[in-house]
Design a protein around this motif. Structure first.
Motif, PDB file in Angstrom:
ATOM      1  N   LEU A 125     -13.407 -12.268  98.951  1.00  0.00           N
ATOM      2  CA  LEU A 125     -12.633 -12.748 100.086  1.00  0.00           C
ATOM      3  C   LEU A 125     -12.000 -14.179  99.914  1.00  0.00           C
ATOM      4  CD1 LEU A 125     -11.913 -12.670 103.168  1.00  0.00           C
ATOM      5  CD2 LEU A 125     -14.188 -13.475 103.912  1.00  0.00           C
ATOM      6  N   ALA A 126     -10.694 -14.358  99.688  1.00  0.00           N
ATOM      7  CA  ALA A 126     -10.311 -15.412  99.466  1.00  0.00           C
ATOM      8  C   ALA A 126      -9.314 -16.054 100.618  1.00  0.00           C
ATOM      9  CB  ALA A 126      -8.902 -15.457  98.603  1.00  0.00           C
TER      10      ALA A 126
ATOM     11  N   PRO B  68     -21.841  -6.097 100.195  1.00  0.00           N
ATOM     12  CA  PRO B  68     -21.959  -7.285 100.076  1.00  0.00           C
ATOM     13  C   PRO B  68     -20.583  -7.983 100.165  1.00  0.00           C
ATOM     14  CG  PRO B  68     -22.562  -6.417  98.067  1.00  0.00           C
ATOM     15  CD  PRO B  68     -22.373  -5.125  98.987  1.00  0.00           C
ATOM     16  N   VAL B  69     -20.607  -9.085 100.650  1.00  0.00           N
ATOM     17  CA  VAL B  69     -19.345  -9.881 100.709  1.00  0.00           C
ATOM     18  C   VAL B  69     -19.598 -11.278 100.123  1.00  0.00           C
ATOM     19  CG1 VAL B  69     -17.627 -10.911 102.394  1.00  0.00           C
ATOM     20  CG2 VAL B  69     -18.440  -8.707 102.954  1.00  0.00           C
ATOM     21  N   PHE B  70     -18.484 -11.817  99.102  1.00  0.00           N
ATOM     22  CA  PHE B  70     -18.498 -13.064  98.741  1.00  0.00           C
ATOM     23  C   PHE B  70     -17.280 -13.697  99.217  1.00  0.00           C
ATOM     24  CE2 PHE B  70     -20.711  -9.888  96.202  1.00  0.00           C
ATOM     25  CZ  PHE B  70     -21.620 -10.526  95.966  1.00  0.00           C
TER      26      PHE B  70
ATOM     27  N   GLY C 221      -8.281 -12.720  91.704  1.00  0.00           N
ATOM     28  CA  GLY C 221      -9.349 -14.183  91.964  1.00  0.00           C
ATOM     29  C   GLY C 221     -10.641 -13.504  92.767  1.00  0.00           C
ATOM     30  N   ALA C 222     -10.385 -13.000  94.010  1.00  0.00           N
ATOM     31  CA  ALA C 222     -10.954 -12.536  95.020  1.00  0.00           C
ATOM     32  C   ALA C 222     -11.939 -11.703  94.331  1.00  0.00           C
ATOM     33  CB  ALA C 222     -10.392 -11.999  96.245  1.00  0.00           C
ATOM     34  N   ALA C 223     -11.476 -10.581  93.654  1.00  0.00           N
ATOM     35  CA  ALA C 223     -12.536  -9.746  93.164  1.00  0.00           C
ATOM     36  C   ALA C 223     -13.456 -10.109  92.261  1.00  0.00           C
ATOM     37  CB  ALA C 223     -11.271  -8.463  92.410  1.00  0.00           C
ATOM     38  N   GLU C 224     -13.083 -11.188  91.383  1.00  0.00           N
ATOM     39  CA  GLU C 224     -14.024 -11.965  90.606  1.00  0.00           C
ATOM     40  C   GLU C 224     -15.195 -12.389  91.320  1.00  0.00           C
ATOM     41  OE1 GLU C 224     -13.896 -12.173  87.033  1.00  0.00           O
ATOM     42  OE2 GLU C 224     -12.547 -10.612  87.317  1.00  0.00           O
ATOM     43  N   LEU C 225     -15.081 -12.648  92.513  1.00  0.00           N
ATOM     44  CA  LEU C 225     -16.234 -13.127  93.442  1.00  0.00           C
ATOM     45  C   LEU C 225     -17.197 -11.830  93.451  1.00  0.00           C
ATOM     46  CD1 LEU C 225     -14.647 -14.928  96.457  1.00  0.00           C
ATOM     47  CD2 LEU C 225     -15.593 -16.179  94.444  1.00  0.00           C
TER      48      LEU C 225
END
Length: 429
Positions: A177-178, A214-216, A407-411
């Motif tokens: 999540l960005a 799971p959410v980052f 970038g959000a996927a990298e989280l």
């Protein structure tokens, strides 16, 4: 648009493991590392997977050279990663080398993450594979600034529509999540998003409860700098600053000595609130003359004759207006000149304070820099201090509209990249 660190919610490793800096190109780990054999195995798996993730397609011979491990060990590690469905292995189609060609290792086409970027006028959802490969992107335009509940409902509806495809063809490891605002590093609470009007919202937990993954979460500029360092203009650079201009203002992400600068609570790097005009207007933060009050998207849209809902056309329209620099409309030139002047002040401050090797400009700031690169270079060369200015370059972000989704996927990928075997636990829930 403030900068933040990383936060996680629910069934995830610690916040340290989920740090986006962990997703930067890894240093290969040789067999002597680790406290025991399990540590050695985990570290070596992570090194091999990281090289494949950042390289896209890597031969076994390359992995052997870059890790310092012997061929049989690399072969065993690759076999384990294939079994975990994190990489695919294939014979090369052509080769010029003498002898048996080395098999090519590629990121798995099955392992994916979902990426979410809420903004003033839309919620964008992406499906991203290992290696930064965007499989699908859905932009859901909103008629007003979305609330947290509306973002959760939109994402839930989109994911529900993709459910059959996800279950049949992919292993989804989580959601990144960005957020265009402050995200608290410890628990994923969105502390403040001034332009969206959110305060102390548990968006990460709400998304996890709704979707079951799971959410980052992190600030959007933080994920932007990570994406550019892994796959874009900052690949391999140890000291860089990313500055982005978008619908929610200006945000910054900073990598120093190869690590994402986070701060004690994850709020470091609020470069949109750098002072650039002591006689400027009052910012929502309470200060006067912040960068994001003096360099804004709205005046550019107005000068170009675009409606506020046409923000996604801004960069193209700006570049088109300067296709012939000698025939730029005066009203456009006036706005651009003013914004470039204040951007130059901000770059001076950034160079003096952080001494980066590279400054990457994204969003409409990237378009501004492309139409007048000499203005950017001159501002740094003439106003930044001797020393910090000597070895710095300024470039436009390379990933374009893919940047925040990648970038959000990298989280979501970061815990798997740090401990590849954990993918089985993540997928088992």
């Amino acid at each position: 648009m403030p900068e933040s660190g990383v936060a996680t919610s629910g069934r995830v490793p610690s916040a340290d493991v989920a740090n986006p800096a962990a997703a930067t190109p890894p240093i290969a780990v040789v067999g002597t590392k680790g406290n025991n054999l399990d540590d050695v195995r985990r570290n070596n798996l992570a090194a091999v997977l990281g090289l494949v993730h950042t390289g896209g397609a890597v031969s076994r011979a390359q992995l052997t050279r870059e890790t310092g491990l012997n061929r049989s060990t690399v072969g065993a590690l690759v076999a384990e990663l294939v079994n975990l469905r994190l990489v695919d292995e294939a014979e090369p189609t052509t080769t010029k080398q003498v002898g048996r060609p080395s098999p090519v290792i590629m990121p798995s086409t099955r392992t994916v993450a979902l990426a979410v970027n809420p903004e003033l006028d839309a919620v964008t959802i992406g499906l991203v594979g290992l290696g930064g490969r965007i499989i699908k992107r859905i932009r859901y335009d909103t008629i007003r600034i979305p609330s947290v509940e509306e973002v959760v409902n939109i994402v839930s509806a989109v994911v529900a529509g993709m459910r059959d495809e996800l279950d049949a063809h992919y292993d989804t490891v989580g959601i990144g999540l960005a957020v265009p605002g402050l995200v608290r590093a410890g628990d994923g609470v969105v502390t403040l998003t001034p332009h969206l009007g959110w305060r102390n919202e548990p968006l990460s937990q709400m998304l996890q409860d709704a979707i079951g993954l799971p959410v980052f979460a992190a600030n959007d500029a933080s994920v932007g700098v990570v994406a550019e360092r892994i796959f874009g203009a900052g690949r391999g650079v140890e000291d860089l600053v990313y500055l982005n201009g978008g619908a929610s203002g200006i945000g910054g992400g900073i990598v120093s000595d190869g690590r994402l600068l986070r701060g004690v609570n994850g709020y470091a790097g609020e470069l949109g609130h750098t002072l650039v005009n002591s006689a400027g207007v009052v910012c929502h933060c309470g200060a006067t003359g912040c960068l994001e009050t003096e360099v804004r998207r709205e005046p550019l849209l107005q000068a170009l004759g675009l409606d506020p809902t046409e923000g996604d056309q801004l960069e193209g329209a700006l570049l088109a207006a300067y296709a012939d620099p000698d025939r730029v409309a005066p009203e456009i030139a006036a706005v651009v000149d003013r914004q470039l002047a204040y951007l130059g002040v901000a770059l001076r401050n950034i160079v003096n304070v952080f001494n980066p090797k590279l400054v990457i400009l994204g969003g409409f700031l990237g378009a501004l820099s492309e139409i007048a690169p000499e203005r950017i270079e001159h501002a740094v060369a003439t106003s930044a201090m001797m020393g910090p200015r000597d070895d710095v370059s300024t470039v436009r972000a390379a990933l374009g509209r893919d940047l925040l989704i990648v970038g959000a996927a990298e989280l979501a990928f970061a815990p798997i990249l740090a401990d590849p075997a954990s993918v089985e636990r993540v997928l088992a829930g």
